[in-house]
Design a protein around this motif. Structure first.
Motif, PDB file in Angstrom:
ATOM      1  N   TYR A 248       0.814  -1.211   0.000  1.00 21.29           N
ATOM      2  CA  TYR A 248       0.000   0.000   0.000  1.00 21.29           C
ATOM      3  C   TYR A 248       0.854   1.269   0.000  1.00 21.29           C
ATOM      4  O   TYR A 248       0.328   2.372  -0.070  1.00 21.29           O
ATOM      5  CB  TYR A 248      -0.955  -0.004   1.199  1.00 21.29           C
ATOM      6  CG  TYR A 248      -1.912  -1.160   1.169  1.00 21.29           C
ATOM      7  CD1 TYR A 248      -2.879  -1.264   0.168  1.00 21.29           C
ATOM      8  CD2 TYR A 248      -1.831  -2.179   2.108  1.00 21.29           C
ATOM      9  CE1 TYR A 248      -3.750  -2.336   0.115  1.00 21.29           C
ATOM     10  CE2 TYR A 248      -2.697  -3.259   2.072  1.00 21.29           C
ATOM     11  CZ  TYR A 248      -3.656  -3.335   1.071  1.00 21.29           C
ATOM     12  OH  TYR A 248      -4.512  -4.410   1.027  1.00 21.29           O
ATOM     13  N   GLN A 249       2.154   1.110   0.116  1.00 22.26           N
ATOM     14  CA  GLN A 249       3.103   2.227   0.005  1.00 22.26           C
ATOM     15  C   GLN A 249       4.159   1.841  -1.033  1.00 22.26           C
ATOM     16  O   GLN A 249       5.342   1.687  -0.705  1.00 22.26           O
ATOM     17  CB  GLN A 249       3.773   2.522   1.364  1.00 22.26           C
ATOM     18  CG  GLN A 249       2.816   2.852   2.492  1.00 22.26           C
ATOM     19  CD  GLN A 249       2.258   1.603   3.172  1.00 22.26           C
ATOM     20  OE1 GLN A 249       2.953   0.612   3.317  1.00 22.26           O
ATOM     21  NE2 GLN A 249       0.998   1.648   3.568  1.00 22.26           N
ATOM     22  N   PRO A 250       3.744   1.636  -2.274  1.00 16.96           N
ATOM     23  CA  PRO A 250       4.655   1.045  -3.269  1.00 16.96           C
ATOM     24  C   PRO A 250       5.905   1.870  -3.532  1.00 16.96           C
ATOM     25  O   PRO A 250       6.994   1.311  -3.695  1.00 16.96           O
ATOM     26  CB  PRO A 250       3.784   0.921  -4.527  1.00 16.96           C
ATOM     27  CG  PRO A 250       2.676   1.912  -4.335  1.00 16.96           C
ATOM     28  CD  PRO A 250       2.408   1.931  -2.864  1.00 16.96           C
ATOM     29  N   ASP A 251       5.766   3.194  -3.582  1.00 21.36           N
ATOM     30  CA  ASP A 251       6.941   4.027  -3.866  1.00 21.36           C
ATOM     31  C   ASP A 251       7.949   3.956  -2.722  1.00 21.36           C
ATOM     32  O   ASP A 251       9.161   3.807  -2.945  1.00 21.36           O
ATOM     33  CB  ASP A 251       6.519   5.480  -4.102  1.00 21.36           C
ATOM     34  CG  ASP A 251       5.716   5.652  -5.386  1.00 21.36           C
ATOM     35  OD1 ASP A 251       5.777   4.741  -6.239  1.00 21.36           O
ATOM     36  OD2 ASP A 251       5.025   6.668  -5.518  1.00 21.36           O
ATOM     37  N   ALA A 252       7.443   4.059  -1.496  1.00 22.53           N
ATOM     38  CA  ALA A 252       8.334   3.994  -0.338  1.00 22.53           C
ATOM     39  C   ALA A 252       8.970   2.618  -0.226  1.00 22.53           C
ATOM     40  O   ALA A 252      10.164   2.489   0.086  1.00 22.53           O
ATOM     41  CB  ALA A 252       7.572   4.335   0.937  1.00 22.53           C
ATOM     42  N   ALA A 253       8.186   1.566  -0.485  1.00 22.95           N
ATOM     43  CA  ALA A 253       8.724   0.208  -0.407  1.00 22.95           C
ATOM     44  C   ALA A 253       9.812  -0.001  -1.465  1.00 22.95           C
ATOM     45  O   ALA A 253      10.849  -0.615  -1.193  1.00 22.95           O
ATOM     46  CB  ALA A 253       7.595  -0.811  -0.586  1.00 22.95           C
ATOM     47  N   SER A 254       9.579   0.536  -2.663  1.00 25.68           N
ATOM     48  CA  SER A 254      10.568   0.405  -3.735  1.00 25.68           C
ATOM     49  C   SER A 254      11.858   1.128  -3.373  1.00 25.68           C
ATOM     50  O   SER A 254      12.962   0.610  -3.617  1.00 25.68           O
ATOM     51  CB  SER A 254       9.986   0.967  -5.036  1.00 25.68           C
ATOM     52  OG  SER A 254      10.945   0.952  -6.060  1.00 25.68           O
ATOM     53  N   THR A 255      11.719   2.310  -2.767  1.00 22.33           N
ATOM     54  CA  THR A 255      12.905   3.063  -2.372  1.00 22.33           C
ATOM     55  C   THR A 255      13.690   2.307  -1.309  1.00 22.33           C
ATOM     56  O   THR A 255      14.925   2.211  -1.370  1.00 22.33           O
ATOM     57  CB  THR A 255      12.515   4.452  -1.843  1.00 22.33           C
ATOM     58  OG1 THR A 255      11.811   5.160  -2.873  1.00 22.33           O
ATOM     59  CG2 THR A 255      13.742   5.256  -1.451  1.00 22.33           C
ATOM     60  N   LEU A 256      12.976   1.769  -0.313  1.00 25.36           N
ATOM     61  CA  LEU A 256      13.659   0.998   0.733  1.00 25.36           C
ATOM     62  C   LEU A 256      14.374  -0.207   0.136  1.00 25.36           C
ATOM     63  O   LEU A 256      15.491  -0.546   0.532  1.00 25.36           O
ATOM     64  CB  LEU A 256      12.654   0.535   1.789  1.00 25.36           C
ATOM     65  CG  LEU A 256      12.450   1.404   3.021  1.00 25.36           C
ATOM     66  CD1 LEU A 256      11.469   0.732   3.978  1.00 25.36           C
ATOM     67  CD2 LEU A 256      13.763   1.683   3.735  1.00 25.36           C
TER      68      LEU A 256
END
Length: 204
Positions: free
Chosen positions: A85-93
């Protein structure tokens, strides 16, 4: 009269104070009303803005990716969790390689453990790699905001300070004042920090 929802101000708060916070509340019965975390210095926070060093990351998901990041500031540690549900943040991490300076805007989340204690984490809206100068500017701004909250804590018109005194009777705001001053003292004195910080976190 109904109003269109607006984005809440992203509060600058150090890890020490953030992790001491445990009380959440709403200010209306509307199921879509924002949930606020009550900061011990007497302020409500629906969103937070933090900058620190990403020291660890781990995929703690079982079926789907669910990333946990450990972010350290001069006062302690934030934990951020990002999944589908936080795809951009997860991708960055996923892509970042610790150690790295990062700026995070997100929402506080509380979780009560089996022993009744409350753990606080951040559900990130965005995670951005930054440089050390940005980190230092954030330390100055977070310290200034903390000192402002402490200065206003005894104001009888400050409803959130009254609430904090009731919810956190064992916490002393003077500790957060000392934490802020120590964070400032820990900065490299050669950094140019005299100018008023102007950080580009959304704070409508």
């Amino acid at each position: 009269m109904s109003q269109a929802p607006t984005r809440e101000v992203a509060r600058r708060v150090f890890a020490r104070e953030f992790n001491d916070a445990s009380h959440t509340f709403k200010e209306s019965e509307d199921e879509r009303a924002p949930v606020y975390l009550l900061l011990p210095t007497g302020e409500r926070a629906n969103r937070v803005f933090l900058v620190g060093t990403l020291t660890e990351k781990e995929d703690v998901g079982e079926d789907d990716e669910y990333w946990r990041g450990r972010i350290v500031d001069p006062t302690g540690t934030f934990f951020v969790y990002a999944g589908q549900y936080q795809p951009d943040a997860a991708s960055t991490l996923r892509d970042l390689e610790p150690p790295a300076y990062v700026a995070v805007v997100g929402k506080p989340r509380t979780y009560e453990t089996d022993d009744g204690s409350v753990n606080v984490s951040v559900r990130p809206e965005s995670i951005t790699a930054v440089d050390s100068a940005t980190r230092d500017r954030w330390v100055v701004e977070a310290a200034n905001r903390t000192l402002e909250r402490v200065a206003a804590f005894e104001d009888e018109s400050n409803e959130y300070a009254r609430m904090a005194r009731e919810e956190y009777p064992d916490l002393s705001v003077d500790e957060y004042r000392q934490t802020a001053l120590s964070a400032l003292e820990g900065l490299d004195e050669t950094d140019e920090l005299d100018a008023e910080p102007d950080l580009d976190a959304p704070a409508e």
